[in-house]
Write an enzyme that holds these catalytic residues in place. Structure first.
Site, PDB file in Angstrom:
ATOM      1  N   THR A 153       0.882  -1.193   0.000  1.00  0.00           N
ATOM      2  CA  THR A 153       0.000   0.000   0.000  1.00  0.00           C
ATOM      3  C   THR A 153       0.913   1.235   0.000  1.00  0.00           C
ATOM      4  O   THR A 153       1.354   1.662  -1.051  1.00  0.00           O
ATOM      5  CB  THR A 153      -0.964   0.010   1.207  1.00  0.00           C
ATOM      6  OG1 THR A 153      -0.206  -0.074   2.412  1.00  0.00           O
ATOM      7  CG2 THR A 153      -1.953  -1.116   1.125  1.00  0.00           C
ATOM      8  N   LYS A 179       3.650  -7.141   3.996  1.00  0.00           N
ATOM      9  CA  LYS A 179       3.420  -5.734   3.709  1.00  0.00           C
ATOM     10  C   LYS A 179       3.156  -5.052   5.032  1.00  0.00           C
ATOM     11  O   LYS A 179       2.694  -5.681   5.991  1.00  0.00           O
ATOM     12  CB  LYS A 179       2.268  -5.544   2.747  1.00  0.00           C
ATOM     13  CG  LYS A 179       0.925  -5.550   3.399  1.00  0.00           C
ATOM     14  CD  LYS A 179       0.215  -4.244   3.180  1.00  0.00           C
ATOM     15  CE  LYS A 179       0.117  -3.448   4.442  1.00  0.00           C
ATOM     16  NZ  LYS A 179      -0.060  -2.030   4.254  1.00  0.00           N
ATOM     17  N   THR A 190       0.889  -7.620  13.472  1.00  0.00           N
ATOM     18  CA  THR A 190       0.442  -6.297  13.036  1.00  0.00           C
ATOM     19  C   THR A 190       0.877  -5.992  11.619  1.00  0.00           C
ATOM     20  O   THR A 190       1.758  -5.175  11.410  1.00  0.00           O
ATOM     21  CB  THR A 190       0.997  -5.230  13.970  1.00  0.00           C
ATOM     22  OG1 THR A 190       2.386  -5.472  14.122  1.00  0.00           O
ATOM     23  CG2 THR A 190       0.306  -5.260  15.279  1.00  0.00           C
ATOM     24  N   GLU A 277       5.933   4.277   7.493  1.00  0.00           N
ATOM     25  CA  GLU A 277       5.489   5.412   6.693  1.00  0.00           C
ATOM     26  C   GLU A 277       6.357   6.635   6.946  1.00  0.00           C
ATOM     27  O   GLU A 277       6.469   7.118   8.066  1.00  0.00           O
ATOM     28  CB  GLU A 277       4.019   5.713   6.975  1.00  0.00           C
ATOM     29  CG  GLU A 277       3.122   4.696   6.285  1.00  0.00           C
ATOM     30  CD  GLU A 277       1.651   4.857   6.592  1.00  0.00           C
ATOM     31  OE1 GLU A 277       0.848   4.361   5.804  1.00  0.00           O
ATOM     32  OE2 GLU A 277       1.317   5.465   7.622  1.00  0.00           O
ATOM     33  N   ASN A 399      -0.370  10.444   6.054  1.00  0.00           N
ATOM     34  CA  ASN A 399      -1.593  10.123   6.776  1.00  0.00           C
ATOM     35  C   ASN A 399      -2.577  11.267   6.855  1.00  0.00           C
ATOM     36  O   ASN A 399      -3.715  11.089   7.276  1.00  0.00           O
ATOM     37  CB  ASN A 399      -1.258   9.549   8.146  1.00  0.00           C
ATOM     38  CG  ASN A 399      -0.701   8.158   7.995  1.00  0.00           C
ATOM     39  OD1 ASN A 399      -1.396   7.281   7.513  1.00  0.00           O
ATOM     40  ND2 ASN A 399       0.563   7.980   8.328  1.00  0.00           N
ATOM     41  N   THR A 404      -6.866  10.358  -0.223  1.00  0.00           N
ATOM     42  CA  THR A 404      -6.923  11.155  -1.459  1.00  0.00           C
ATOM     43  C   THR A 404      -5.850  10.747  -2.450  1.00  0.00           C
ATOM     44  O   THR A 404      -5.001   9.933  -2.151  1.00  0.00           O
ATOM     45  CB  THR A 404      -6.781  12.649  -1.115  1.00  0.00           C
ATOM     46  OG1 THR A 404      -5.664  12.817  -0.263  1.00  0.00           O
ATOM     47  CG2 THR A 404      -8.025  13.140  -0.441  1.00  0.00           C
TER      48      THR A 404
END
Lengths: 404, 404
Positions: A153, A179, A190, A277, A399, A404
């Site tokens: 992702t 992932k 997790t 991230e 985040n 979007t």
């Protein structure tokens, strides 16, 4: 035991496994977003799943199917999590495994499923079912890498690996893909993680090995203390290596397998932490000389999870007070007056108090891409490691704009 | 009961309290960084302190002194936390209260102390002792505001307030100041908070009221899940309002006081959340219809603390899946298939599933400075509120550069 890392290895490295992937345009066009992995012969399987009270539809379906004696494979999509989608979501998940089972010629109950992506959005089932067909049409031992790409992702690189070890003259191989980049926090599996192996092992021993390996690997990774609704980790063992069936957890074979599985899961876990991230640095927290393993784990995870520690590492600031602070509220038992802290090889605190140290030396250490924080509790023999990443502007950006 | 807010009120609004402040150049020159607050007559006191295992020297000293029947006041510095400073730090804290006690004419044991700032750095005692003298030299009922300024660290505004209510023909006043912007997370008094009041109340009742008020106010604020080594909340009651001594928690007087204290603490808590490090928005999470208050509190805090919820609010993205997810791992008991979620007045999920809603309406709501998230569990009558703030680039910047 000698664990050999297979270069460019992945989910199809063990004997008898194939993977396929497809571009199903689930969220974005022109990228792989659907993967199917199957064993050519029935395999025993074990799994661990999220403890979040909201359990995504694929989690519910896989929890049920993994109880069966044997499974054939699994289907995974990225782009949409199929979580908080109610009965229609469950029906969609069932339809996905039915389609995959048809394509590979097995019962739907023999397929597992996992999804990752935005919560609460219905799946585009037309495109997904076509994608499953496409993925099953290109099943091959060469397609492990595109399968690993398909489950990404916000991940910036595909996470895969494979290892081998020898057992009674047979070569045992384990392969994995995973992932995970955000919504990563310990206390369960997790992330999405998938392990294949050609070892012959009973379902009971496989499950035990998975729990052991998971506890000190995936469960010790934290990106943001957010525990997903979709976390799943499966392992499939198809017995194609030809070893004598492992059925006792006291056996040498079991222990070797467990060690290899732990090694592979730990490598995958570290890849996930490194690709947290927005991350620019991997943080490894080592807690040594704790009274119990649980104390060591609590302490290590608390430090790795602290926003303040993570922001300080991003800023390359040797602000060890943040480390001490996160240790102090971790819930671990220890004497605060005995604690030593090192950043890399530089000792910054001793017996619970700061040392004067050369800030330039500290800066040099903090410029590295991997930062090791070592905390010595001087209580006993237990130890643990946890992995996290720094907290960056990019995390906030990713985040703030996720949907979007 | 009528609670009246005193405009521009603060720590010196109750009868018989004075504050002073000084510029002691503890970390930065030319800003107030040392405050002293005293009661003109001995006051009963109550306090709650951090649960972090590393307890800063001032926390250790205040824990000990607050046991005394009466206290006169307290001294607070910003710029250095006097935490992880060992025996020298304890000696410094003792010296600070001794100096303050000398200046105001009381015993050292009658003074409380709190510090906030960088961990592990020895205090510049020469400048601090001079600062205490200076602050005691300008003690006045007019100096509440500069005292509130003096305790700020990364705070962008001083946090103070005062309220009044009538009790048996007497006017009871409560005043407060607080600091807190980072290292803020519930489960204890996560910040520095100070309340003064002129009510006549027993020490036992004062303590009970503080615990009650703290639980649903300061303990429900979270900025970053990091619990400081220095968190302290004191309340001093000097009896100057002339009411009949409150000695029973079943009395009307007790309940009125507790409500006023809760109101004031809640207002201070919201100020802290609004001024969370780098924050642009205040987030209020309301959890309704829970089975127990504890379930409601767990759920509200978990949502307010989620990095992913906070980043989504910063990005003005109505990503309710983040809310559901944080609710799911909160540990609260509820049925996921019954949960409704509203962002402002817009219902975005019902019975655990997403609703289609107008994204433009959602954007309009999320452009506000205060965002209310409402979660209805449909389990029972219990409810709770928690406060947090968004997670921004500025948070990362502040904490990447905290020591510099």
């Amino acid at each position: 035991m000698n664990i050999k890392v297979i270069e460019d290895g992945g989910i199809t490295s063990p004997l008898g496994f194939q993977a396929g992937a497809a571009r199903a345009s689930i969220k974005k066009p022109e990228r792989y977003d659907l993967a199917v992995v199957v064993s050519q012969v029935p395999a025993v399987a074990a799994g661990v799943f999220t403890t979040n009270k909201f359990q995504a539809a694929p989690v519910q379906v896989s929890r049920r199917n993994i109880i069966h004696e044997k499974v054939i494979g699994f289907v995974v999509n990225s782009g949409s999590a199929n979580a908080c989608t109610g009965l229609p979501g469950l029906t969609d998940a069932e339809e996905m495994i039915t389609k995959a089972a048809e394509a590979v010629g097995c019962y739907a109950e023999e397929m597992l499923i996992a999804s990752t992506g935005v919560i609460g959005v219905p799946l585009p089932m037309g495109r997904i079912l076509k994608g499953i067909n496409d993925a099953c049409a290109n099943l091959s031992i060469k397609n492990g890498n595109i399968a690993a790409q398909a489950i990404m992702t916000t991940d910036t690189f595909a996470k895969e690996g494979a290892v081998q070890f020898d057992l009674e003259g047979k070569t045992i191989t384990l392969g994995a893909m995973a992932k995970g980049s955000g919504m990563i926090h310990p206390d369960m599996a997790t992330l999405l993680g998938f392990v294949t192996t050609d070892i012959a092992i009973t379902k009971k021993c496989l499950r035990e090995a998975l729990l052991e390996a998971n506890r000190d690997s995936f469960n010790m990774v934290t990106v943001d203390r957010d525990t997903s609704t979709n976390d799943s980790l499966f392992v499939l063992a198809n017995g194609q290596a030809g070893n004598q069936l492992i059925s006792e957890i006291e056996s040498v074979g079991y222990k070797s397998f467990r060690d290899a599985l732990s090694y592979l899961c730990t490598e995958m876990a570290k890849m996930i932490a490194r690709d947290g991230e927005g991350a620019t640095k991997l943080i490894e927290v080592q807690v040594l000389e704790a009274n119990t393993n649980e104390d060591a784990r609590k302490a290590a995870r608390s430090i790795a999870a602290s926003n303040l520690v993570k922001a300080a590492i991003f800023g390359e600031d040797a602000n060890w007070g943040r480390i001490i602070c996160a240790l102090g509220y971790s819930g671990a038992e220890f004497n605060p007056d005995l604690v030593d802290v090192c950043i890399g090889d530089l000792k910054v605190a001793m017996n619970g108090q700061g040392l004067s140290f050369d800030e330039e030396v500290a800066k040099d250490i903090l410029r590295n891409k991997t930062i090791v924080i070592k905390v010595v509790l001087k209580q006993g023999q237990a130890k643990s490691k946890a992995w996290g990443c720094d907290l960056t502007y990019e995390y906030v950006k990713i985040n703030g704009e996720y949907r979007t």
